[in-house]
Design a protein around this motif. Structure first.
Motif, mmCIF file in Angstrom:
data_model
loop_
_atom_site.group_PDB
_atom_site.id
_atom_site.type_symbol
_atom_site.label_atom_id
_atom_site.label_comp_id
_atom_site.label_asym_id
_atom_site.label_seq_id
_atom_site.Cartn_x
_atom_site.Cartn_y
_atom_site.Cartn_z
ATOM 1 N N GLY A 285 0.737 -1.278 0.099
ATOM 2 C CA GLY A 285 0.013 -0.042 0.115
ATOM 3 C C GLY A 285 0.843 1.273 0.013
ATOM 4 N N SER A 286 2.122 1.220 -0.221
ATOM 5 C CA SER A 286 2.955 2.402 -0.099
ATOM 6 C C SER A 286 2.489 3.636 -1.111
ATOM 7 N N ALA A 287 2.203 3.350 -2.299
ATOM 8 C CA ALA A 287 1.833 4.258 -3.231
ATOM 9 C C ALA A 287 0.826 4.994 -2.899
ATOM 10 N N GLU A 288 -0.451 4.385 -2.405
ATOM 11 C CA GLU A 288 -1.435 5.184 -2.015
ATOM 12 C C GLU A 288 -1.186 5.839 -0.753
ATOM 13 N N LEU A 289 -0.329 5.280 0.384
ATOM 14 C CA LEU A 289 0.162 6.103 1.707
ATOM 15 C C LEU A 289 0.916 7.187 1.352
ATOM 16 N N GLY B 222 1.222 8.461 -1.602
ATOM 17 C CA GLY B 222 0.844 9.540 -2.674
ATOM 18 C C GLY B 222 1.548 9.747 -4.026
ATOM 19 N N THR B 223 2.278 8.806 -4.085
ATOM 20 C CA THR B 223 3.613 8.862 -5.325
ATOM 21 C C THR B 223 4.122 7.446 -5.718
ATOM 22 N N ARG B 224 4.533 7.262 -7.055
ATOM 23 C CA ARG B 224 5.276 6.018 -7.354
ATOM 24 C C ARG B 224 6.800 6.538 -7.443
ATOM 25 N N GLY C 61 3.571 -0.790 -8.649
ATOM 26 C CA GLY C 61 2.664 -0.225 -7.528
ATOM 27 C C GLY C 61 3.222 -0.022 -6.189
#
Length: 92
Positions: A28-32, A34-36, A60
């Motif tokens: 869930g890091s990209a959501e946490l 807010g970036t890739r 992701g």
């Protein structure tokens, strides 16, 4: 950029493959975050403080490389071994 607090804990198995000798996938890091893109973070690994740069996987979630010195400190380096993390602050 000033640091921003995070409060995210997770447990993940050590992986060994490709560009990083030892790493974990941060769910869930990209959501946490807010970036890739790469993001520098600080926190604890099995209770020991560390800083690292989360690297985008391209699919992701980010990968969190674990330096050999940290593996020795926590006594874990085998692929599949579960490690606990708490991400406390975003440094970049």
């Amino acid at each position: 950029m000033t640091t921003r607090p995070l409060d995210y804990s997770f447990t993940a198995p050590i992986e060994k493959d490709g560009a990083f000798a030892t790493f974990v996938t941060v769910p869930g890091s990209a959501e946490l975050l807010g970036t890739r893109r790469p993001v520098r973070i600080g926190g604890t690994i099995d209770g020991h403080p560390f800083t690292a740069t989360l690297m985008p996987s391209g699919a992701g979630p980010h990968w969190l490389p674990i330096k050999q010195a940290l593996c020795k400190l926590i006594g874990k380096s085998q692929a599949g071994t579960e490690v606990s993390f708490h991400l406390a602050e975003r440094l970049s």
